[in-house]
Scaffold this active site. Structure first.
Site, mmCIF file in Angstrom:
data_model
loop_
_atom_site.group_PDB
_atom_site.id
_atom_site.type_symbol
_atom_site.label_atom_id
_atom_site.label_comp_id
_atom_site.label_asym_id
_atom_site.label_seq_id
_atom_site.Cartn_x
_atom_site.Cartn_y
_atom_site.Cartn_z
ATOM 1 N N LYS A 290 -0.925 -45.620 -45.238
ATOM 2 C CA LYS A 290 -1.657 -46.144 -44.176
ATOM 3 C C LYS A 290 -3.179 -46.797 -44.659
ATOM 4 O O LYS A 290 -3.728 -45.899 -45.546
ATOM 5 C CB LYS A 290 -2.077 -45.288 -43.248
ATOM 6 N N ASP B 52 -17.651 -37.568 -38.937
ATOM 7 C CA ASP B 52 -16.056 -37.828 -38.995
ATOM 8 C C ASP B 52 -16.441 -39.331 -37.987
ATOM 9 O O ASP B 52 -16.299 -39.048 -36.679
ATOM 10 C CB ASP B 52 -15.314 -36.985 -38.535
ATOM 11 N N LYS C 157 -9.246 -44.016 -27.980
ATOM 12 C CA LYS C 157 -8.373 -42.935 -27.404
ATOM 13 C C LYS C 157 -9.346 -42.071 -26.915
ATOM 14 O O LYS C 157 -10.506 -41.684 -27.657
ATOM 15 C CB LYS C 157 -7.636 -42.288 -28.553
ATOM 16 N N VAL D 17 -7.305 -50.994 -38.169
ATOM 17 C CA VAL D 17 -8.020 -52.097 -37.396
ATOM 18 C C VAL D 17 -8.940 -52.757 -38.451
ATOM 19 O O VAL D 17 -9.257 -53.972 -38.532
ATOM 20 C CB VAL D 17 -8.702 -51.565 -36.311
ATOM 21 N N SER E 299 -14.648 -43.316 -37.682
ATOM 22 C CA SER E 299 -13.682 -44.464 -38.013
ATOM 23 C C SER E 299 -14.360 -45.425 -38.833
ATOM 24 O O SER E 299 -15.405 -45.996 -38.403
ATOM 25 C CB SER E 299 -12.835 -44.761 -37.117
ATOM 26 N N ALA E 300 -13.698 -46.001 -40.008
ATOM 27 C CA ALA E 300 -14.284 -47.169 -40.751
ATOM 28 C C ALA E 300 -14.292 -48.481 -39.881
ATOM 29 O O ALA E 300 -14.796 -49.449 -40.235
ATOM 30 C CB ALA E 300 -13.537 -47.197 -42.111
ATOM 31 N N ASP E 301 -13.370 -48.341 -38.697
ATOM 32 C CA ASP E 301 -13.269 -49.359 -37.843
ATOM 33 C C ASP E 301 -14.736 -49.923 -37.410
ATOM 34 O O ASP E 301 -14.792 -51.215 -37.276
ATOM 35 C CB ASP E 301 -12.269 -49.270 -36.911
ATOM 36 N N GLU F 122 -1.993 -55.834 -36.149
ATOM 37 C CA GLU F 122 -2.156 -54.940 -37.128
ATOM 38 C C GLU F 122 -0.614 -54.409 -37.544
ATOM 39 O O GLU F 122 0.180 -54.624 -36.667
ATOM 40 C CB GLU F 122 -2.850 -53.735 -37.000
#
Length: 305
Positions: A87, A139, A160, A107, A141-143, A25
């Site tokens: 980003k 909330d 994390k 990602v 992540s779209a990952d 990435e």
């Protein structure tokens, strides 16, 4: 209109010849690391892959065009001080194409573009996940959603520890993403080797590749997430980590931080409180994941030749 995806000749030729390729990435050096160390790390991991007989394919967006296999000049440009780079997650790619912007891919976006280019293995630092308090903020992540529909192998240092790790693993299970620990049954927490959560394990790169082949044989369309813990000597001391994270969360609550501003606030607080140790761990995590991804890429192409 320009081509929807630009794949460098050295990448397409390697894929066609069934040579090992690992996708990388770009947000890790456009937004994740301090300058000038960001460029040094980006070029270093590419060289580490070449030295191991693997073709590196760093992915980013140049003038709105998703590019698989950035040149050294393009990496230096995207990672330069004050260069206008945004980003980009998976949903941002069409807007970036329409506006012709430069971007670092997250990602989710990197996984999509790697898959579209025929690359089977992708090395990253840490995966996005479910944020704490997501029961009210929604909330996450779209990952996670991206990996539910992209049948590649992703090597990461877990997620994390500022995130809700148990909820993230529950979400991955719901989405059908296969999760295994690399030579461990303890899911890593990026800065620390053990997040406190248990996962299935694989004991070698060959076994990780076998999991991916079994997935393909069953017709499943999700990613295989290989969670690789950072080396013991490179992790943040767990007691220090827990104390600093608690302090960061208290400071964020006192400052009224929420939404998109919360994660950078927490990470910056931990960076300062550990006197830069989290950044060193970040780099160690990434390099370790690149090494494991290279071994898996080699194992995957053995059956293709």
């Amino acid at each position: 209109m320009s081509e929807p995806i630009r794949v460098a000749d050295f990448v397409s030729e390697a894929v066609a010849a069934h040579r090992p390729v690992v996708a990388l990435e770009s947000t890790i050096f456009t937004h994740g690391l301090t300058r000038p160390r960001n460029i040094d790390v980006a070029l270093d991991v590419e060289q580490r892959l070449r030295d191991s007989g693997v073709v590196p394919a760093t992915i980013g967006v140049i003038d709105g065009v998703p590019t698989v296999g950035l040149s050294e000049q393009q990496i230096r440009m995207l990672g330069a001080e004050d260069f206008p780079v945004v980003k980009l997650g998976i949903r941002d790619l069409p807007v970036a194409a329409a506006k012709g912007v430069h971007g670092g891919t997250t990602v989710s976006a990197t996984a999509l573009l790697a898959y579209r280019a025929g690359i089977s293995v992708f090395a990253t630092g840490g995966l996005g996940g479910v944020h704490r308090g997501a029961t009210s903020t929604f909330d996450e992540s779209a990952d996670l959603v991206a990996l539910a529909s992209l049948p590649i192998v992703v090597v990461s240092g877990g997620v994390k520890s500022i995130l809700d790790v148990p909820a993230t693993l529950e979400r991955l299970e719901t989405l059908g993403v296969i999760v295994v620990g690399y030579r461990t049954t303890r899911f890593p927490g990026f800065y620390v080797r053990d997040s406190g959560c248990v996962v299935d394990d694989v004991d070698s790169a060959g076994q990780a590749a076998a999991v991916a082949r079994a997935r393909d044989g069953l017709g499943l369309r999700s990613a295989v997430l290989v969670a690789n813990p950072v080396a013991a000597e490179d992790q943040i001391d767990p007691e220090l980590h827990d104390r600093v994270l608690a302090e960061a969360e208290d400071a964020a609550a006192g400052a009224g931080m929420r939404g998109k501003a919360l994660t950078p606030f927490l990470l910056e607080h931990m960076h300062r409180a550990t006197e830069g140790r989290t950044l060193d761990t970040n780099v160690a995590v990434y390099r370790g994941n690149v090494t494991v991804a290279a071994e898996i890429a080699h194992a995957l192409v053995v059956r293709q030749r």
